[in-house]
Design a protein around this motif. Sequence first.
Motif, PDB file in Angstrom:
ATOM      1  N   PHE A 337       9.090   1.548  20.699  1.00 44.68           N
ATOM      2  CA  PHE A 337      10.068   1.981  21.705  1.00 44.68           C
ATOM      3  C   PHE A 337      11.085   2.706  21.343  1.00 44.68           C
ATOM      4  O   PHE A 337      11.732   2.451  20.370  1.00 44.68           O
ATOM      5  CB  PHE A 337      10.710   0.539  22.082  1.00 44.68           C
ATOM      6  N   ASN A 338      11.081   4.175  21.568  1.00 46.60           N
ATOM      7  CA  ASN A 338      12.299   4.965  21.178  1.00 46.60           C
ATOM      8  C   ASN A 338      12.923   5.486  22.341  1.00 46.60           C
ATOM      9  O   ASN A 338      12.373   5.369  23.418  1.00 46.60           O
ATOM     10  CB  ASN A 338      11.520   6.139  20.289  1.00 46.60           C
ATOM     11  N   ASN A 339      13.934   6.411  21.899  1.00 48.49           N
ATOM     12  CA  ASN A 339      14.732   7.047  23.055  1.00 48.49           C
ATOM     13  C   ASN A 339      13.845   7.752  24.165  1.00 48.49           C
ATOM     14  O   ASN A 339      14.263   7.792  25.196  1.00 48.49           O
ATOM     15  CB  ASN A 339      15.956   7.873  22.162  1.00 48.49           C
ATOM     16  N   LEU A 340      12.722   8.490  23.349  1.00 45.98           N
ATOM     17  CA  LEU A 340      12.105   9.011  24.673  1.00 45.98           C
ATOM     18  C   LEU A 340      11.285   8.248  25.729  1.00 45.98           C
ATOM     19  O   LEU A 340      11.444   8.390  26.796  1.00 45.98           O
ATOM     20  CB  LEU A 340      10.880   9.952  23.873  1.00 45.98           C
ATOM     21  N   MET A 341      10.925   7.183  25.103  1.00 43.92           N
ATOM     22  CA  MET A 341      10.069   6.169  25.790  1.00 43.92           C
ATOM     23  C   MET A 341      11.003   5.332  26.749  1.00 43.92           C
ATOM     24  O   MET A 341      10.748   5.146  28.007  1.00 43.92           O
ATOM     25  CB  MET A 341       9.520   5.018  24.982  1.00 43.92           C
ATOM     26  N   ALA A 342      12.371   5.381  26.204  1.00 42.98           N
ATOM     27  CA  ALA A 342      13.419   4.426  27.266  1.00 42.98           C
ATOM     28  C   ALA A 342      13.851   5.518  28.390  1.00 42.98           C
ATOM     29  O   ALA A 342      14.281   5.143  29.210  1.00 42.98           O
ATOM     30  CB  ALA A 342      14.586   4.563  26.300  1.00 42.98           C
ATOM     31  N   LEU A 343      13.240   6.729  28.351  1.00 41.20           N
ATOM     32  CA  LEU A 343      13.710   7.614  29.471  1.00 41.20           C
ATOM     33  C   LEU A 343      12.531   7.692  30.616  1.00 41.20           C
ATOM     34  O   LEU A 343      12.929   7.934  31.754  1.00 41.20           O
ATOM     35  CB  LEU A 343      13.690   9.166  28.891  1.00 41.20           C
ATOM     36  N   ILE A 344      11.539   7.208  30.101  1.00 41.09           N
ATOM     37  CA  ILE A 344      10.166   7.125  31.405  1.00 41.09           C
ATOM     38  C   ILE A 344      10.423   5.937  32.128  1.00 41.09           C
ATOM     39  O   ILE A 344      10.129   4.697  31.624  1.00 41.09           O
ATOM     40  CB  ILE A 344       8.800   7.267  30.483  1.00 41.09           C
ATOM     41  N   PRO A 345      10.450   5.968  33.272  1.00 45.27           N
ATOM     42  CA  PRO A 345      10.561   4.891  34.292  1.00 45.27           C
ATOM     43  C   PRO A 345       9.324   4.085  34.072  1.00 45.27           C
ATOM     44  O   PRO A 345       8.220   4.378  33.798  1.00 45.27           O
ATOM     45  CB  PRO A 345      10.853   5.333  35.595  1.00 45.27           C
ATOM     46  N   ILE A 346       9.430   2.650  34.249  1.00 46.11           N
ATOM     47  CA  ILE A 346       8.301   1.568  34.364  1.00 46.11           C
ATOM     48  C   ILE A 346       8.064   1.446  32.612  1.00 46.11           C
ATOM     49  O   ILE A 346       8.198   0.251  32.288  1.00 46.11           O
ATOM     50  CB  ILE A 346       7.100   2.105  35.066  1.00 46.11           C
ATOM     51  N   ILE A 347       7.732   2.449  32.149  1.00 48.05           N
ATOM     52  CA  ILE A 347       7.153   1.974  30.492  1.00 48.05           C
ATOM     53  C   ILE A 347       8.331   1.691  29.957  1.00 48.05           C
ATOM     54  O   ILE A 347       8.126   0.615  29.437  1.00 48.05           O
ATOM     55  CB  ILE A 347       6.873   3.558  30.043  1.00 48.05           C
ATOM     56  N   ASN A 348       9.587   2.187  30.345  1.00 49.69           N
ATOM     57  CA  ASN A 348      10.853   1.672  29.395  1.00 49.69           C
ATOM     58  C   ASN A 348      10.963   0.215  29.832  1.00 49.69           C
ATOM     59  O   ASN A 348      11.414  -0.609  28.859  1.00 49.69           O
ATOM     60  CB  ASN A 348      12.011   2.623  29.791  1.00 49.69           C
ATOM     61  N   ILE A 349      10.975  -0.135  31.097  1.00 46.72           N
ATOM     62  CA  ILE A 349      11.101  -1.704  31.356  1.00 46.72           C
ATOM     63  C   ILE A 349      10.041  -2.270  30.750  1.00 46.72           C
ATOM     64  O   ILE A 349      10.496  -3.549  30.156  1.00 46.72           O
ATOM     65  CB  ILE A 349      11.089  -1.657  32.934  1.00 46.72           C
ATOM     66  N   SER A 350       8.936  -1.875  30.691  1.00 49.14           N
ATOM     67  CA  SER A 350       7.888  -2.680  30.188  1.00 49.14           C
ATOM     68  C   SER A 350       8.080  -2.960  29.032  1.00 49.14           C
ATOM     69  O   SER A 350       7.857  -4.119  28.382  1.00 49.14           O
ATOM     70  CB  SER A 350       6.597  -1.927  30.383  1.00 49.14           C
ATOM     71  N   LEU A 351       8.381  -1.881  27.985  1.00 46.61           N
ATOM     72  CA  LEU A 351       8.864  -1.920  26.784  1.00 46.61           C
ATOM     73  C   LEU A 351       9.678  -2.841  26.244  1.00 46.61           C
ATOM     74  O   LEU A 351       9.788  -3.639  25.449  1.00 46.61           O
ATOM     75  CB  LEU A 351       8.696  -0.628  25.881  1.00 46.61           C
ATOM     76  N   LEU A 352      10.806  -2.762  27.204  1.00 45.83           N
ATOM     77  CA  LEU A 352      12.212  -3.541  27.039  1.00 45.83           C
ATOM     78  C   LEU A 352      11.726  -5.162  27.107  1.00 45.83           C
ATOM     79  O   LEU A 352      12.280  -5.791  26.446  1.00 45.83           O
ATOM     80  CB  LEU A 352      13.115  -3.047  28.011  1.00 45.83           C
ATOM     81  N   PHE A 353      11.161  -5.219  28.184  1.00 50.08           N
ATOM     82  CA  PHE A 353      10.644  -6.709  28.409  1.00 50.08           C
ATOM     83  C   PHE A 353       9.944  -7.194  27.320  1.00 50.08           C
ATOM     84  O   PHE A 353      10.507  -8.394  26.667  1.00 50.08           O
ATOM     85  CB  PHE A 353       9.624  -6.839  29.512  1.00 50.08           C
ATOM     86  N   LYS A 354       9.046  -6.557  26.625  1.00 49.25           N
ATOM     87  CA  LYS A 354       8.471  -6.937  25.498  1.00 49.25           C
ATOM     88  C   LYS A 354       9.471  -7.059  24.522  1.00 49.25           C
ATOM     89  O   LYS A 354       9.129  -8.228  23.911  1.00 49.25           O
ATOM     90  CB  LYS A 354       7.203  -6.043  25.141  1.00 49.25           C
ATOM     91  N   ALA A 355      10.164  -6.268  24.179  1.00 47.15           N
ATOM     92  CA  ALA A 355      10.996  -6.553  23.114  1.00 47.15           C
ATOM     93  C   ALA A 355      12.081  -7.924  23.296  1.00 47.15           C
ATOM     94  O   ALA A 355      12.153  -8.586  22.349  1.00 47.15           O
ATOM     95  CB  ALA A 355      11.946  -5.203  22.994  1.00 47.15           C
ATOM     96  N   VAL A 356      12.430  -7.944  24.757  1.00 44.25           N
ATOM     97  CA  VAL A 356      13.220  -9.184  24.824  1.00 44.25           C
ATOM     98  C   VAL A 356      12.410 -10.590  24.464  1.00 44.25           C
ATOM     99  O   VAL A 356      12.682 -11.381  23.993  1.00 44.25           O
ATOM    100  CB  VAL A 356      13.581  -9.325  26.288  1.00 44.25           C
ATOM    101  N   MET A 357      11.279 -10.431  24.916  1.00 41.40           N
ATOM    102  CA  MET A 357      10.434 -11.669  24.694  1.00 41.40           C
ATOM    103  C   MET A 357      10.198 -12.004  23.338  1.00 41.40           C
ATOM    104  O   MET A 357      10.291 -13.075  23.114  1.00 41.40           O
ATOM    105  CB  MET A 357       8.965 -11.600  25.476  1.00 41.40           C
ATOM    106  N   ILE A 358       9.840 -10.846  22.617  1.00 39.55           N
ATOM    107  CA  ILE A 358       9.742 -11.285  21.085  1.00 39.55           C
ATOM    108  C   ILE A 358      11.214 -11.355  20.567  1.00 39.55           C
ATOM    109  O   ILE A 358      11.157 -12.076  19.368  1.00 39.55           O
ATOM    110  CB  ILE A 358       9.132  -9.902  20.561  1.00 39.55           C
ATOM    111  N   GLY A 359      12.329 -10.995  20.960  1.00 39.08           N
ATOM    112  CA  GLY A 359      13.518 -11.314  20.605  1.00 39.08           C
ATOM    113  C   GLY A 359      14.281 -10.258  19.690  1.00 39.08           C
ATOM    114  O   GLY A 359      15.117 -10.469  19.346  1.00 39.08           O
ATOM    115  N   ASP A 360      13.647  -9.182  19.689  1.00 38.52           N
ATOM    116  CA  ASP A 360      14.668  -8.017  19.220  1.00 38.52           C
ATOM    117  C   ASP A 360      14.551  -6.784  20.079  1.00 38.52           C
ATOM    118  O   ASP A 360      13.350  -6.048  20.394  1.00 38.52           O
ATOM    119  CB  ASP A 360      14.197  -7.768  17.641  1.00 38.52           C
TER     120      ASP A 360
END
Lengths: 666, 255
Positions: A337-360
């Motif tokens: 999950f990098n800055n570029l990924m964070a720009l792409i809609p849906i992918i960013n939320i999907s990866l963000l969720f994953k990060a949240v669930m794992i806890g970092d």
Amino acid sequence: MSFRNIITVYRKELLEMLRDKRTLFTTILLPIILYPLIFVGFSSLMSRQSVKLEEKGATIAIADSVNNDTSRELIKGLEGIEFFKYLPYNAASEQLFAEKEIQAIVSITDSLGEDQLRSYKIGVRFDKSDEQGQMLIGKINRSINDSEKKVVEQELRRSGLNPNLLNMVRIAEFDVSTAQKKLGTILGMILPYLLIILLLSGASVVAADLVAGEKERRTLETLLVSSAQRTEIVVGKYLTIITIAMVNVLVNLVSLFFSAKYMASQSGLETAGVSLPLNSFLILFLALIPLATLFAAILLSISTFSRNMKEARSYEQPLLTVSMLLAMISFFPAFEFNNLMALIPIINISLLFKAVMIGDFQISHLLITIGSTLVLDVLAIWATIKLFNSEGVLFRTEDDSSIKSIRSNKRSFFNPYNGLVFFVIALVLLFYLGGSMQKQDLAKGLVQTQILLIALPVLLTLRLLKQNSKEVLRLKAPRLKEIILVPFMAIPAAILVSLLSQLIDHFFPFPSEYLEQLGRLFQMKMPLWQQFLVIAVAPGICEELMFRGFFPRFFEGKSKSTTVWITALLFAAFHLDPFRFVPVFFLGLLLGYLTIRSGSIYNSMLSHTINNGLALVLVSFADKPWMKYLSSGGDALRIWLAIPALIIFSGALYLFHRVSKTEENS
Amino acid sequence: MIEVMNLVKGFPKKDGSTYYAVNDVSFEARDGEIVCLLGVNGAGKTTTMRILSTVFKPISGTARIQGWDIVKDPQKVRENLGFLSGDTGLYNRLRPREFITYFGRLYGLEQRQINQRIDEMADLLDMKDFMDKKIDLLSSGMKQKVSIVRSIIHDPPVMIFDEPTSGLDILTARNIVSFIRSCKERGKCVLFSTHIMREAERLADRIVMIHKGQLLANGTLDDLRAESGASDLDDVFVFYVNRQNQDMELKHNEF
Ligand SMILES: Nc1ncnc2c1ncn2[C@@H]1O[C@H](COP(=O)(O)OP(=O)(O)OP(=O)(O)O)[C@@H](O)[C@H]1O
Ligand SMILES: [Mg+2]
């Protein structure tokens, strides 16, 4: 814009939705009953299945071509497995195996190694795609391992060695991941996907109803003749979609949470100190809001554009499909999950969720995700309001469904539909043929690509259509004043675009393989003038023929600036390079302007050649002392250059605009 | 007060040319006057009225409603206008009271004013017993009454009704006709359209005839009768249609 009217529209839409049994069912009732059913049903089915599989056992044919103590010991071990039956291998065995009457054939062979040691090979033929096969190989493995240990122990003892030698090295696993974290990983994989799909499907039902449905029921005009402003109507409806979509997600999450909790307590996970992460669920819910607003805005514009609900649902389909594919990214482990990924809609939320669930997760990713989503959001709402003010869209009749009308508009070859088709074909050719051409010899490949894949198709097409190439492609001599001004625009523009690339690189660093690839371009072993031909002149002629000569003809009509914008977009897309999309787009704008404004393609050809040539100069003379003033290493230009570049560019642009004035465009 | 000035409206045809549904139409309707827009199917009545309601933009020409320009001040126009046509449907999932209240609020009225207006109108149009049924379950006459109340809930000075009685029985139609008359008595400016000659005869102070998007005639019933020499409005209409056709033929022959 009156807040009161927005609320009035919003409340009425909600009331209507609540009265609609279908919406009520899909958004609230269905999730409440669905999850308990899935979980309870699924878990009882699962446990039943695995018990049954165990008890089913397996029938196995054994071919023991060694037949000594050791092999008998191994077979004895196998025979100890519960529920397994054994047959001696004979002529009928292969047939039985093919018919799945027996599930595996085990053969034991031996051989003598160089050091005169006898080794045994146990061959197991089985079908791993079959559940039974997976079960039996596991059990056979375990049994053989145990037997092997026993046999080796005996052997060691016989040779007078300590059997404990076998245990000389052992792995001790200390799994530090808590059960909690494991659960997070699993949820982090499934939940993002599930939630995004739920969000979208919930929103799409409502959105289709809100405008396309009103058109279908002929109530839209009632609303439009009232004194409510279009913006108020759009915002009221937009809030409705967000609300219902979020309620849908909330009900789903709550139902999922309690069903999962129930299942966990049933299976004893709960007592093992694992709890479902309630606050992660909360963060997920909040993080969904920006995405909900984006979906709502896009769906609303689709709904506004469509004539009826059916059409709206069919236009929604591609959006659903693409979102599903993008959301699936959470299933892939190790997606960074990098800055570029964070720009792409849906992918960013999907990866963000994953990060949240794992806890970092990083706060910067969160901010970029929300920020970029909101920008798109505003764009989509703005588009919807535009659509809502367009009478052609609101009162579209049966036969001018826009896409059809583009296709049926066969008055000439040069219509937008054909333009897009041509573009896609060219892109596919470039991707497959161009790639393979450049693989062997880069320089030759580049020239071939330019001439055979870019210029030739254009010229051939025009020839086939018996068109006047000179006129269509604007192969007209430029005015002297124009051509003199071109370098004064091309050079500063190249500098500005290059600085822009540097800026982009700063925020979204180019991957190193990418830079290598690009560098290859400038390290061709040939004289400079030849490099110049390959890198600057060939594209300057061929790409211009296609993008400034040919393509603008497909998109003429609306206005000159629309033509320039569209061709610049195509030009940027054609480079198949997300990192250079924006710089190339700006370059495309300039080149398009030059040709279409002046009516002569030679202006943009020169500009393109200068632009590419400049990059070559920068790299080739990088080690010259005077370069120090312009560049801070490699092709990184000094930032102060932006100021003179901007001034010279603006001045030259102003003059060009004046001297290129014709009767037609004055 | 409605002032229509050289209104032109066209729709793109399949072959790329334009079909002129309204072609250079001008007329006006003063306060306290009922004007009837008369024409056969497809004459351009609805299109003209839709332009006046601001949902369509004219290609050229313009109109003023109560002094407000339909192109420059659409918002003000809508505030001063009550508009009803076959295309202004109702929300089937609401009840008449909710439906009318919704629009009342959009026009900026307070709940108290809305309730008062609804009671008044329900009395006048005899609609007390279905105010709280689902609109879905109403008959077309009932729906039309609800639509009328919806369109004038904000008591606008100008009212435009497109075929307000189409598809209704005699009693309901009379009910609506007498309602339109009462509006005139209260000094409102009413423009309504119909292709039923008798209705035009009974209601209108002035008749504006249009045919194939063009203005045929504009005047009081007596004026038109005198000019055409016919007494039956059907005959009057046919007279003007024939005259237009002759004009066109003449023009055609000149070339
Ligand atoms: N949105 C539209 N797109 C294309 N053509 C239209 C549109 N609306 C109306 N027309 C055309 O304009 C012409 C005039 O239509 P209009 O509805 O104004 O007639 P009218 O006088 O109201 O007829 P009627 O008595 O049948 O209601 C018709 O030929 C119709 O096909
Ligand atoms: Mg009509």
